[in-house]
Design a protein around this motif. Structure first.
Motif, PDB file in Angstrom:
ATOM      1  N   ARG A   1       0.660  -1.237  -0.222  1.00 27.58           N
ATOM      2  CA  ARG A   1       0.217   0.096  -0.005  1.00 27.58           C
ATOM      3  C   ARG A   1       0.811   1.304  -0.011  1.00 27.58           C
ATOM      4  O   ARG A   1       0.490   2.155  -0.823  1.00 27.58           O
ATOM      5  N   VAL A   2       2.047   1.233   0.957  1.00 28.55           N
ATOM      6  CA  VAL A   2       2.724   2.220   0.864  1.00 28.55           C
ATOM      7  C   VAL A   2       3.583   2.604  -0.416  1.00 28.55           C
ATOM      8  O   VAL A   2       3.745   3.753  -0.852  1.00 28.55           O
ATOM      9  N   MET A   3       3.956   1.475  -0.798  1.00 27.01           N
ATOM     10  CA  MET A   3       4.775   1.615  -2.060  1.00 27.01           C
ATOM     11  C   MET A   3       4.001   2.079  -3.176  1.00 27.01           C
ATOM     12  O   MET A   3       4.449   3.009  -4.210  1.00 27.01           O
ATOM     13  N   LEU A   4       2.689   1.677  -3.394  1.00 25.98           N
ATOM     14  CA  LEU A   4       1.806   2.249  -4.083  1.00 25.98           C
ATOM     15  C   LEU A   4       1.518   3.660  -4.230  1.00 25.98           C
ATOM     16  O   LEU A   4       1.426   4.600  -5.263  1.00 25.98           O
ATOM     17  N   TYR A   5       1.243   4.141  -2.716  1.00 25.97           N
ATOM     18  CA  TYR A   5       1.061   5.752  -2.625  1.00 25.97           C
ATOM     19  C   TYR A   5       2.406   6.458  -3.360  1.00 25.97           C
ATOM     20  O   TYR A   5       2.270   7.570  -3.797  1.00 25.97           O
ATOM     21  N   ASP A   6       3.596   5.958  -2.690  1.00 31.36           N
ATOM     22  CA  ASP A   6       4.785   6.384  -3.189  1.00 31.36           C
ATOM     23  C   ASP A   6       4.909   6.616  -4.600  1.00 31.36           C
ATOM     24  O   ASP A   6       5.271   7.558  -5.425  1.00 31.36           O
TER      25      ASP A   6
ATOM     26  N   ILE B   1      12.259  15.889  -9.891  1.00 33.98           N
ATOM     27  CA  ILE B   1      11.223  15.613  -9.015  1.00 33.98           C
ATOM     28  C   ILE B   1      11.481  15.694  -7.665  1.00 33.98           C
ATOM     29  O   ILE B   1      12.653  15.290  -7.022  1.00 33.98           O
ATOM     30  N   VAL B   2      10.567  15.856  -6.621  1.00 36.75           N
ATOM     31  CA  VAL B   2      10.797  15.953  -5.157  1.00 36.75           C
ATOM     32  C   VAL B   2      10.688  14.437  -4.857  1.00 36.75           C
ATOM     33  O   VAL B   2       9.807  13.387  -4.942  1.00 36.75           O
ATOM     34  N   PRO B   3      11.607  14.241  -3.984  1.00 34.00           N
ATOM     35  CA  PRO B   3      11.727  12.644  -3.077  1.00 34.00           C
ATOM     36  C   PRO B   3      10.476  12.641  -2.093  1.00 34.00           C
ATOM     37  O   PRO B   3      10.035  13.707  -1.587  1.00 34.00           O
ATOM     38  N   ILE B   4      10.139  11.495  -1.938  1.00 33.38           N
ATOM     39  CA  ILE B   4       8.833  11.040  -1.169  1.00 33.38           C
ATOM     40  C   ILE B   4       9.359  10.177  -0.192  1.00 33.38           C
ATOM     41  O   ILE B   4      10.101   9.088  -0.324  1.00 33.38           O
ATOM     42  N   PHE B   5       9.027  10.565   1.121  1.00 32.43           N
ATOM     43  CA  PHE B   5       9.322   9.724   2.447  1.00 32.43           C
ATOM     44  C   PHE B   5       8.272   9.302   3.075  1.00 32.43           C
ATOM     45  O   PHE B   5       7.294  10.305   3.306  1.00 32.43           O
ATOM     46  N   THR B   6       7.943   8.151   3.566  1.00 29.43           N
ATOM     47  CA  THR B   6       6.747   7.776   4.371  1.00 29.43           C
ATOM     48  C   THR B   6       7.200   7.020   5.562  1.00 29.43           C
ATOM     49  O   THR B   6       8.116   6.182   5.554  1.00 29.43           O
ATOM     50  N   ARG B   7       6.356   7.340   6.572  1.00 29.14           N
ATOM     51  CA  ARG B   7       6.407   6.520   7.813  1.00 29.14           C
ATOM     52  C   ARG B   7       5.053   6.056   8.222  1.00 29.14           C
ATOM     53  O   ARG B   7       4.211   6.763   7.943  1.00 29.14           O
ATOM     54  N   VAL B   8       5.194   4.906   8.921  1.00 30.36           N
ATOM     55  CA  VAL B   8       3.722   4.247   9.357  1.00 30.36           C
ATOM     56  C   VAL B   8       3.746   4.201  10.947  1.00 30.36           C
ATOM     57  O   VAL B   8       4.901   3.776  11.606  1.00 30.36           O
ATOM     58  N   LEU B   9       2.865   4.913  11.593  1.00 30.00           N
ATOM     59  CA  LEU B   9       2.750   5.194  12.816  1.00 30.00           C
ATOM     60  C   LEU B   9       1.473   4.413  13.434  1.00 30.00           C
ATOM     61  O   LEU B   9       0.472   4.256  12.811  1.00 30.00           O
ATOM     62  N   TYR B  10       2.202   3.463  14.289  1.00 32.99           N
ATOM     63  CA  TYR B  10       0.958   2.235  14.778  1.00 32.99           C
ATOM     64  C   TYR B  10       0.692   2.590  16.219  1.00 32.99           C
ATOM     65  O   TYR B  10       1.450   2.666  17.203  1.00 32.99           O
ATOM     66  N   PHE B  11      -0.581   2.625  16.346  1.00 32.84           N
ATOM     67  CA  PHE B  11      -1.007   2.980  17.870  1.00 32.84           C
ATOM     68  C   PHE B  11      -1.633   1.803  18.535  1.00 32.84           C
ATOM     69  O   PHE B  11      -2.091   1.783  19.697  1.00 32.84           O
ATOM     70  N   GLY B  12      -1.291   0.649  17.875  1.00 29.77           N
ATOM     71  CA  GLY B  12      -1.862  -0.982  18.672  1.00 29.77           C
ATOM     72  C   GLY B  12      -0.921  -1.024  19.951  1.00 29.77           C
ATOM     73  O   GLY B  12       0.121  -0.597  19.938  1.00 29.77           O
ATOM     74  N   TYR B  13      -1.763  -1.423  21.239  1.00 26.15           N
ATOM     75  CA  TYR B  13      -1.170  -1.601  22.478  1.00 26.15           C
ATOM     76  C   TYR B  13      -1.396  -2.856  22.833  1.00 26.15           C
ATOM     77  O   TYR B  13      -0.832  -3.276  23.896  1.00 26.15           O
ATOM     78  N   THR B  14      -2.013  -3.696  22.270  1.00 24.15           N
ATOM     79  CA  THR B  14      -2.249  -5.114  22.599  1.00 24.15           C
ATOM     80  C   THR B  14      -1.349  -6.093  22.024  1.00 24.15           C
ATOM     81  O   THR B  14      -1.239  -7.229  22.525  1.00 24.15           O
ATOM     82  N   LYS B  15      -0.773  -5.756  20.827  1.00 23.88           N
ATOM     83  CA  LYS B  15       0.096  -6.645  20.075  1.00 23.88           C
ATOM     84  C   LYS B  15       0.958  -6.056  19.400  1.00 23.88           C
ATOM     85  O   LYS B  15       0.585  -4.841  18.842  1.00 23.88           O
TER      86      LYS B  15
END
Length: 311
Positions: free
Chosen positions: A96-101, A118-132
């Motif tokens: 999914r992230v690869m597709l967005y980029d 062209i402008v480089p793109i950087f992506t991070r995934v922020l995970y809010f899960g706390y049970t696993k």
């Protein structure tokens, strides 16, 4: 677009919160921070999260969670920074992230003049899960079966996943602002240590509370978010979560009392029925009705009928 997505975007669209994710966090808990804040909130501007790409008359239409453009001192765009927010691990997140980029690069290439960088793109995934923990692939090769003889030719794609609830003490200490508030809460709730809250000021109270409601599903946060609209001053983390602790204890106490009342009513009702059955049984015993028949008529056990006879 879901409510939770909108609330996550509302908080992380704030430039100071967004820049904290890039300045103070690393994608891997094993990697030390550089200790340098390279991203100034004042250098960030909104970029449209909507991605539309026409490829051979076929349209691809996607929405990123948060997308910012970083500009230099001359106002020129030097990078596009994307942030994807997750409360659950996703198996195909790397794709999914690869597709967005890829769509971001494609749109830029279609709109830029020949020879223009062209402008480089950087992506991070922020995970809010706390049970696993995040337990799904972080790189493309984990989703594929790559033949050993082709491994050196495989074009890898990796994603950075930041697990807020599993940050170390050292990493949390480096955080600032509402990102630190969020990380401390998620870690404490994961460890079931809902006490000893720090006195950190919460800047975006309503956004924090609404996001915690969507993450945890606890109505308390939604109620407090409504109350915070009329709050004329900022509240610190200690004030807010000590109230959270005391309200949880009160809810538990009330639940215990309510449950006790229910049990008492049920027991009383049962006791009343037992008394009525016993009274009928005594009358039937006086009429010399057989024990088995008395038990059937009254619903008492044979042992209970025999105990009444003996008494």
């Amino acid at each position: 677009m879901g409510t939770k997505d909108l609330l996550e975007k509302q908080l992380f669209s704030k430039n100071d919160v967004f820049s904290s994710v890039w300045n103070e966090l690393d994608g891997s808990v094993e990697l030390p921070s550089t200790g340098k804040n390279w991203l100034d909130p004042d250098d960030l501007a909104e970029a449209s999260p909507e991605l539309v790409a026409g490829i051979k008359k076929n349209m691809l239409h996607r929405f990123r969670d948060v997308l910012k453009v970083c500009k230099d001192k001359f106002g020129l765009s030097v990078a596009l920074l994307g942030l994807e927010n997750q409360t659950e691990p996703e198996e195909d997140m790397a794709i999914r992230v690869m597709l967005y980029d890829a769509m971001g690069y494609f749109v830029q290439s279609q709109n830029s003049k020949s020879g223009t960088k062209i402008v480089p793109i950087f992506t991070r995934v922020l995970y809010f899960g706390y049970t696993k923990r995040w337990n799904t692939p972080r790189k493309l090769s984990d989703l594929c079966v790559v033949p050993p003889n082709l491994a050196s030719r495989f074009q890898e794609y990796k994603i950075e996943v930041i697990e807020l609830a599993w940050l170390t003490d050292e990493q949390i200490e480096r955080l600032t602002g509402d990102l630190k508030v969020l990380a401390i809460f998620l870690r404490k709730i994961r460890l079931k240590q809902i006490d000893d809250w720090p006195k950190l000021e919460i800047k975006y109270m309503s956004e924090i509370l609404q996001l915690l409601y969507e993450i945890t599903g606890q109505q308390w946060f939604e109620q407090q978010a409504s109350n915070s609209i009329n709050l004329q001053r900022r509240m610190n983390m200690c004030e807010l979560f000590e109230k959270y602790d005391s309200d949880l204890i009160e809810q538990g106490r009330k639940l215990g009392l309510d449950e006790g009342k229910k049990i008492g009513l049920d027991e009383g009702k049962k006791l009343g029925l037992d008394e009525k059955a016993s009274s009928i049984a005594r009358n039937l015993i006086a009429m010399s009705m057989p024990e088995d028949d008395i038990a059937k008529v009254t619903g008492l056990s044979l042992e209970e009928v025999q105990a009444l006879i003996a008494s």
